[in-house]
Scaffold this active site. Structure first.
Site, PDB file in Angstrom:
ATOM      1  N   HIS A 107      -2.778  -1.419   5.403  1.00  0.00           N
ATOM      2  CA  HIS A 107      -1.866  -0.358   5.825  1.00  0.00           C
ATOM      3  C   HIS A 107      -0.788  -0.918   6.766  1.00  0.00           C
ATOM      4  O   HIS A 107       0.105  -0.194   7.184  1.00  0.00           O
ATOM      5  CB  HIS A 107      -2.615   0.708   6.633  1.00  0.00           C
TER       6      HIS A 107
ATOM      7  N   PRO B 253      -7.542   7.026  -6.295  1.00  0.00           N
ATOM      8  CA  PRO B 253      -7.524   8.430  -5.913  1.00  0.00           C
ATOM      9  C   PRO B 253      -8.678   8.820  -4.992  1.00  0.00           C
ATOM     10  O   PRO B 253      -8.982  10.011  -4.842  1.00  0.00           O
ATOM     11  CB  PRO B 253      -7.641   9.145  -7.256  1.00  0.00           C
TER      12      PRO B 253
ATOM     13  N   LYS C 283      -2.015   4.953  -3.519  1.00  0.00           N
ATOM     14  CA  LYS C 283      -3.059   5.849  -3.022  1.00  0.00           C
ATOM     15  C   LYS C 283      -2.794   7.230  -3.590  1.00  0.00           C
ATOM     16  O   LYS C 283      -1.794   7.865  -3.262  1.00  0.00           O
ATOM     17  CB  LYS C 283      -3.043   5.881  -1.493  1.00  0.00           C
TER      18      LYS C 283
ATOM     19  N   TYR D 139       0.884  -1.160   0.000  1.00  0.00           N
ATOM     20  CA  TYR D 139       0.000   0.000   0.000  1.00  0.00           C
ATOM     21  C   TYR D 139       0.921   1.209   0.000  1.00  0.00           C
ATOM     22  O   TYR D 139       1.585   1.498   0.997  1.00  0.00           O
ATOM     23  CB  TYR D 139      -0.887  -0.038   1.236  1.00  0.00           C
TER      24      TYR D 139
ATOM     25  N   HIS E 192     -10.594  -4.970   1.893  1.00  0.00           N
ATOM     26  CA  HIS E 192     -10.235  -3.568   2.078  1.00  0.00           C
ATOM     27  C   HIS E 192      -9.536  -3.355   3.413  1.00  0.00           C
ATOM     28  O   HIS E 192      -9.773  -4.075   4.383  1.00  0.00           O
ATOM     29  CB  HIS E 192     -11.494  -2.701   2.019  1.00  0.00           C
TER      30      HIS E 192
ATOM     31  N   ASN F 275     -14.601   0.738  -2.820  1.00  0.00           N
ATOM     32  CA  ASN F 275     -14.840   0.447  -1.409  1.00  0.00           C
ATOM     33  C   ASN F 275     -15.676   1.562  -0.784  1.00  0.00           C
ATOM     34  O   ASN F 275     -15.899   1.558   0.418  1.00  0.00           O
ATOM     35  CB  ASN F 275     -13.521   0.315  -0.637  1.00  0.00           C
TER      36      ASN F 275
ATOM     37  N   LYS G 248      -0.307  -1.033  -4.829  1.00  0.00           N
ATOM     38  CA  LYS G 248      -1.446  -0.116  -4.894  1.00  0.00           C
ATOM     39  C   LYS G 248      -0.989   1.288  -4.526  1.00  0.00           C
ATOM     40  O   LYS G 248      -0.447   1.498  -3.439  1.00  0.00           O
ATOM     41  CB  LYS G 248      -2.553  -0.566  -3.943  1.00  0.00           C
TER      42      LYS G 248
END
Length: 410
Positions: free
Chosen positions: A328, A200, A171, A133, A299, A248, A169
């Site tokens: 995370h 985004p 962010k 992430y 998620h 999500n 991924k």
């Protein structure tokens, strides 16, 4: 077995550095509320909820009259006691329900001596693969900023070497779309055999979403996640871009899932054990997705080890989990569970083998991070500490300047 007490403790666990996102930032820590549900046989089940403080702790205390003497095995009754769909219009309790459901499943597993995954249908995998992430971030003591394509690629290479990630991924929604496109394509060039995702957080306009989506069609994408806001916005993108779309944000309950089944807007639904009100609703939702050939992923909402355990048990039992899960978790410096942070091996984390959720609290760590919360308090998720006075709009036009470097966020 009957519930006799519910306790809640808010903790702040440090991140490596402040993480930037389209709506603001995580200000160098995750604030979470740890929930303990005690039964009359002496067992204690664990739950976890995002955010916290006096209001969250009071909300959990207020559930004691609802749940005193409730049998943790009665999970459907639990759902209606806490989150009756009409009564809860006036007191949205979905996330409270999720934390209590986690704890009840933990209690049931401990009582029966079986892991939570056995209660959810039995595991089809013993480890759950995760994506890295990747965040743009401010610098903090010992941890450098991530702002440029070069910094992003270097950080990704470090994570890949340390944890074995093969899916990445990004962010986004922080910097102008063209700049983030440059960063995303830099990842694709640096890791040509790995798969990519871009998220985004729904702040692009439909026009920008179309432009970005078309510009990445040639890459090794898993999906484009929430490029724009709303089911109708996603449908507009999906009709014109040859990249699977994921969400999500706008499929987080069964009404929205039904709408997505009837008029497809998202090809992949990211299931969150908190947003959906527990592990069991996610299993149900995954069954609907399996029927209608909608992809599922897991998620991440900023979890510590307790919620991570719920994600692992969920991932263990879903035969149609064909995408690596989000987490995370590698951004954290520590955890509140015994043994500290769970380990990644070849990009995956093993599903806990012990009874219930399979994790237990480290009391010293809980006390330490509860004290840190009392010292530092919470933070506004929808504000950026490096951009005083700024706030996000949807769609957003006021992106951060990628040329501006801040050594340490205020």
């Amino acid at each position: 077995m009957k519930i006799v007490d519910i306790r809640a403790t808010t903790v702040a666990v440090p991140l490596e550095a402040p993480l930037r996102h389209s709506n603001g930032a995580h200000w160098g820590r995750f604030v979470r509320t740890i929930v303990e549900v005690e039964a009359d046989n002496g067992l204690v089940g664990l739950g976890e909820m995002g955010g916290g403080g006096e209001s969250a702790e009071a909300a959990f205390r207020a559930l004691v009259p609802y749940l005193k003497d409730h049998d943790p095995f009665q999970l459907e009754a639990l759902r209606f006691k806490i989150a009756n769909p009409t009564a809860s219009l006036y007191n949205n309790r979905t996330q409270l329900l999720a934390a209590i459901e986690f704890a009840c499943i933990d209690l049931i597993g401990q009582q029966l001596g079986v892991p939570a995954s056995d209660l959810l249908g039995g595991r089809v995998r013993d480890a759950v693969p995760f994506a890295s992430y990747l965040f743009f971030r401010y610098a903090d003591a010992g941890y450098g900023e991530i702002r440029t394509p070069e910094q992003l690629v270097e950080h990704t290479a470090q994570l890949k070497a340390a944890h074995g990630f093969t899916v990445h991924k990004l962010k986004g929604g922080v910097f102008p779309p063209d700049y983030e496109l440059e960063c995303y394509r830099a990842l694709a060039e640096a890791f040509p055999r790995d798969r990519l995702r871009y998220d985004p957080n729904a702040v692009l306009s439909v026009a920008e979403g179309l432009r970005f989506g078309r510009a990445i069609e040639d890459l090794n994408n898993d999906y484009l996640e929430d490029p724009v806001w709303g089911l109708e916005g996603l449908r507009a993108i999906r009709e014109q871009v040859r990249v699977p779309l994921a969400t999500n944000t706008v499929v987080v309950n069964f009404e929205q899932l039904a709408s997505n089944v009837l008029r497809r807007a998202a090809d992949v639904v990211l299931l969150d054990t908190t947003f959906w009100g527990g592990i069991r609703p996610c299993v149900k939702a995954a069954g609907v997705c399996e029927t209608f050939q909608i992809g599922v992923a897991v998620h991440s909402s900023g979890e510590l080890g307790i919620q991570l355990a719920t994600m692992l048990h969920l991932g263990a039992v879903l035969p149609n989990l064909t995408y690596a899960a989000d987490a995370h978790y590698h951004q954290l410096r520590d955890d509140v569970i015994e043994g500290g942070k769970l380990a990644y091996v070849d990009g995956a984390i093993a599903v806990p083998q012990g009874p219930g959720l399979g994790v237990r609290l480290d009391r010293e760590r809980v006390a330490r991070y509860a004290e840190l919360y009392r010292e530092q308090g919470g933070y506004p998720y929808d504000r950026d500490p490096g951009r005083p006075g700024w706030y996000a709009t949807v769609p957003n036009e006021r992106f951060a300047d990628p040329a501006v470097s801040l050594d340490v966020a205020p």
